[in-house]
Write an enzyme that holds these catalytic residues in place. Sequence first.
Site, PDB file in Angstrom:
ATOM      1  N   GLU A   1       0.758  -1.088  -0.062  1.00  0.00           N
ATOM      2  CA  GLU A   1      -0.096   0.030  -0.236  1.00  0.00           C
ATOM      3  C   GLU A   1       0.875   1.215   0.014  1.00  0.00           C
ATOM      4  O   GLU A   1       0.583   2.267   0.739  1.00  0.00           O
ATOM      5  CB  GLU A   1      -0.928  -0.097   1.220  1.00  0.00           C
TER       6      GLU A   1
ATOM      7  N   GLU B   1      -5.089  -8.377  -0.252  1.00  0.00           N
ATOM      8  CA  GLU B   1      -6.181  -8.269   0.973  1.00  0.00           C
ATOM      9  C   GLU B   1      -7.298  -7.895   0.411  1.00  0.00           C
ATOM     10  O   GLU B   1      -7.797  -7.384  -0.676  1.00  0.00           O
ATOM     11  CB  GLU B   1      -5.416  -7.036   1.746  1.00  0.00           C
TER      12      GLU B   1
END
Length: 473
Positions: free
Chosen positions: A165, A371
């Site tokens: 991320e 995720e």
Amino acid sequence: MLHKKLAPFPKDFLWGASTSAYQVEGAHLEDGKGPSCQDVKTVPAGTSELDVCADQYHRYKEDIALMAEMGFKTYRFSVSWSRLLPEGTGKVNPKGIEYYNNLIDECLKYGIEPLVTMFHFDMPAALDKRGSWGNRESVDWFVNFAKLLFENFGDRVKYWLTINEQNILTLAGPVIGTLMIPEGCTNVLKEIYQQNHHMMVAQAKAMELCHQMLPHAKIGPAPNISLVYPASCKPEDTMAAQNFNAIRNWLYLDMAVYGRYNNLVWSYLKENDALPEFMPGDEESMKNAHPDFIGFNYYNTSTVKANHEDEYKRSSSEDQQSAGKVAGLYDSFRNPNLTVTEFGWEIDPLGFRNTIREIYSRYHLPMIVTENGLGAYDTLTEDGKVHDPYRIEYLRQHITAMRLAVSDGCDMMGYCPWSAIDLISTHEGMRKRYGFIYVDRDEFDLKTLDRYRKDSFFWYKKVIATNGEDLSD
Ligand code: BG6
């Protein structure tokens, strides 16, 4: 798009789940590990410290055995940089190498493919003191760390993810305790995007190094990608959505895949005197790096409307998933068509399919979901059960959406929901649980730390056993 007959998931589809070192391992200063930025930050009031977490460091054998029981084909975990290099550079901690050797071997014992994230929000504290990603040397620090990983684990690890991320680190660093802004900094936007540039270059160099050192390995980025919707069919709302899509999503994938800055983001930075400085060779490094696949995290979509203020002004977002606003570019907008989780995150399975389609049409690379999941309050019953139909429903809807995306012709290679086991959330503590495996501890009371199989554990086991065909209860 309607499909009369759904395409199956590929037969070698990588079903598994994810965790990250600083959220699951514990043993935060044990066996020679140096502190990371997560160990020295002040945690939000009312939430647990990150010293014990789920104690996976001491219980990895039991955890991997449970993952094997679920039938995992892969386990996505991250390596703690400061467990291997307590100071971030220099002396290697042999106990750290030993731990990850054991973890990898334990996975392989059961035929579970390790999917290793190189960096997941946990800069060594020693490097934080030296300016973290703001220091140009961070590129070399990361490449040095990458080399250590490839040398020690590359004989067994086939799948690597670079930086988890990076877009959230850049857009919402303070929420997850990672952003370092030097005192007295007068152009924060420029500083943030300079740090981002260093990560881009570091990632590119690590991908290139991986291909040189490990010709059979595969490596990719792991940003959080989710499509941004316009709040209405007004053309200016569509433009606002384009703006935020570029800033939130495409900047990161355009760079990782094509080695070039997204033009909308570049113009926005230029307008704000915030263009990153390039060093000789940066452009070449970014162009030379080619990911083998795209890993991406998906929780929800964002919706924005136009903002007509005539000066760019950023407002920070209250969590890592919300859009916040940049005056002059976009305003976040609460999507009235979506429900939310107990923690206020919008739920949008169809947005998952839309996101997968969009990524594939832009980049044409195989994709793995690194995720996706539901953070919720879970309760352990007297007889050791955890009934979590809400989690099963969330995952069912998202797997259904992913199957439809596969039927749309998108190349999906795996699915790793968050999280394999309960762990500590980025900023909402232990009470916000995501796992298939329940960990018996509370926010501040460590209790037994025993593991329990949730209802979703048995459900996911069946999903994997049928390669995603049977999603029923
Ligand atoms: C992602 C992160 O942002 O979302 C994970 O990669 C994180 O580290 C996950 O835990 C869920 O977010 P949160 O804030 O609920 O822990």
